[in-house]
Design a protein around this motif. Structure first.
Motif, PDB file in Angstrom:
ATOM      1  N   ARG A  43       0.835  -1.216   0.000  1.00 18.50           N
ATOM      2  CA  ARG A  43       0.000   0.000   0.000  1.00 18.50           C
ATOM      3  C   ARG A  43       0.861   1.254   0.000  1.00 18.50           C
ATOM      4  O   ARG A  43       0.536   2.223  -0.677  1.00 18.50           O
ATOM      5  CB  ARG A  43      -0.933   0.002   1.209  1.00 18.50           C
ATOM      6  N   GLN A  74      -9.655   6.555   0.962  1.00 21.21           N
ATOM      7  CA  GLN A  74      -9.049   5.253   1.251  1.00 21.21           C
ATOM      8  C   GLN A  74      -9.094   4.937   2.743  1.00 21.21           C
ATOM      9  O   GLN A  74      -9.363   3.803   3.134  1.00 21.21           O
ATOM     10  CB  GLN A  74      -7.610   5.217   0.745  1.00 21.21           C
ATOM     11  N   LYS A  78     -10.831   1.593   4.817  1.00 20.30           N
ATOM     12  CA  LYS A  78      -9.886   0.585   5.306  1.00 20.30           C
ATOM     13  C   LYS A  78      -9.819   0.514   6.824  1.00 20.30           C
ATOM     14  O   LYS A  78      -8.791   0.196   7.384  1.00 20.30           O
ATOM     15  CB  LYS A  78      -8.507   0.863   4.714  1.00 20.30           C
TER      16      LYS A  78
END
Length: 167
Positions: A43, A74, A78
């Motif tokens: 990532r 994001q 997450k």
């Protein structure tokens, strides 16, 4: 999968969903911590690639705002992966990645300063503090798209030059 199942996700389930034998996964990632560390490192690499791409766009003067939007989006999606990192005690060698991230964001900030879209008195430490705070807020709050847009609009108004705020 970790976003879906959180810490309950097993390495065996990862192997099954990836269509691999469990031994193959364990050969590359002996522990769940190793697997999560590899995901985190991947990532970070993708994040740095995004920053590099934004640094090369014709609209570099507003690329910093685009980066903020992507990061908050994001982060909001997450939440469980962040929880897993905390619970599993994963340690990833972040010093180099953080330094590269700082340099990349600093380049975007420089473009924004030159374009007049961000006030000159805004410096990298403030930008990184805002970015970190926004991502933590999105992680903790599970912000939807409307909440993300409202919070970002407030932050962007504070970053903009006085002339740009009026438009």
């Amino acid at each position: 999968m970790f976003s879906e199942l959180g810490t309950a996700a097993s390495t065996e389930e990862v192997a099954r969903r990836a269509g691999l034998a469990v031994g193959t996964v364990f050969r590359h990632f002996p522990t769940k911590q190793d697997l999560v560390a590899a995901i985190t490192e991947d990532r970070l690499a993708r994040l740095l690639a995004q920053l590099d791409a934004l640094d090369r766009t014709p609209g570099r003067g507003t690329a910093l705002f685009t980066f903020f939007e992507r990061m908050v989006e994001q982060a909001a999606m997450k939440r469980r992966v962040a929880d897993l990192l905390d619970r599993e005690g994963v340690e990833v060698g972040l010093a180099d990645a953080v330094q590269r991230l700082d340099h990349a964001v600093e380049r975007l900030l420089g473009h924004a300063h030159r374009a007049g879209t961000v006030a000159r008195q805004v410096e990298l430490p403030q930008v990184m503090a805002l970015l970190t705070s926004l991502c933590q807020g999105a992680l903790a709050g599970g912000w939807d798209a409307e909440q993300q847009a409202r919070v970002l609009a407030i932050v962007f108004a504070g970053l903009r030059t006085p002339d740009d705020r009026r438009s």
